[in-house]
Scaffold this motif. Structure first.
Motif: not given
Length: 262
Positions: A33-38, A50-53, A58-60, A78-85
């Motif tokens: 549900k999120a990009v792992p801290n590791e 590669d985090l497919t499916n 959110d992209i951190p 389920l990404i809605e926004n792409i961060p500017a950075n």
């Protein structure tokens, strides 16, 4: 001992060490549900993510740290926004964001100066940023199955573009700047609302071999009357003949080059 050793070998620290060593993080179909801290700890060593499916929303912001990343694949989330950075990823060559919920792209996307493939099919985009024209090394752009009503005039500055896929949108007009895409080989615009193409498209895009315009209001007669149609048709047939001579394996639609408009 065996159980303890097994757990230790797959500890967060060992995963980070392995990812730093290979430069590759592949966590497909992992129910994330999120990009792992590791992953965020891999830093400059990361080349492929590669985090497919998954179910990532959110992209951190920390994605901007991965300055050496070359391939970022986030298809089927389920990404809605792409961060500017994301614009800091100057070494990125492939960005795949298909099958998400993205409605807006940041202008900073144009900072991805080494990007070669940008795939955004099956999202909710209503427009593309003007900065897409800054992607001078882009070879493939796929924006099929969105909510686009137009392509930006700036797309004519994508001087390396070879393939443009924009099927399944609501595009009415193709910008005249597309005629400057001298490397363009394939243009797919099926399922739009296009009634006419820029008159000089076939004449000026001398590398063009394939145009797909199925399910558009444009008529075959209009297409055949365009300047450069005979030359385009010769290139198209030459390509087909070469495929046949090479015994290329094809599907039943393999030779359908989009000339039959209806």
């Amino acid at each position: 001992m065996g159980c303890c050793s097994s757990r230790s070998s797959d500890s967060p620290a060992s995963r980070v060490a392995r990812w730093r060593s290979t430069g590759i993080v592949a966590l497909r179909d992992a129910r994330l549900k999120a990009v792992p801290n590791e992953v965020l700890q891999v830093g400059n060593s990361l080349r492929i993510l590669d985090l497919t499916n998954n179910k990532i929303v959110d992209i951190p912001q920390e994605v901007g740290r991965f300055v050496n990343m070359q391939r970022l694949v986030l298809t089927g989330n389920l990404i809605e926004n792409i961060p500017a950075n994301i614009g800091y990823l100057r070494n990125l060559k492939i960005l795949a964001l298909d099958r998400n919920r993205i409605s807006v792209l940041p202008e900073e996307l144009g900072s991805l100066s080494n990007l070669q493939q940008l795939s955004l099919s099956q999202n909710s985009l209503s427009r593309l940023p003007k900065s897409v024209g800054d992607l001078r090394n882009m070879l493939l752009l796929n924006v099929s199955d969105n909510k686009l009503t137009a392509l930006p005039e700036s797309i004519g500055a994508c001087s390396s573009l070879e393939e443009l896929q924009a099927n399944g949108n609501s595009i009415e007009d193709v910008p005249s700047s597309i005629c400057t895409l001298v490397c363009l080989k394939s243009l797919s615009l099926n399922g739009n609302k296009i009634r006419q193409l820029p008159q000089n498209l076939l004449r000026d895009c001398k590398a063009l071999q394939n145009i797909s315009l199925h399910d558009n209001p444009i008529l075959m007669d209009q297409f055949q009357q365009m300047d450069g149609f005979k030359e385009f048709e010769a290139r198209r047939r030459k390509k087909i003949d070469k495929q046949i001579d090479s015994n290329v394996m094809m599907s039943s639609t393999g030779l359908d080059e989009g000339i039959d408009l209806h």
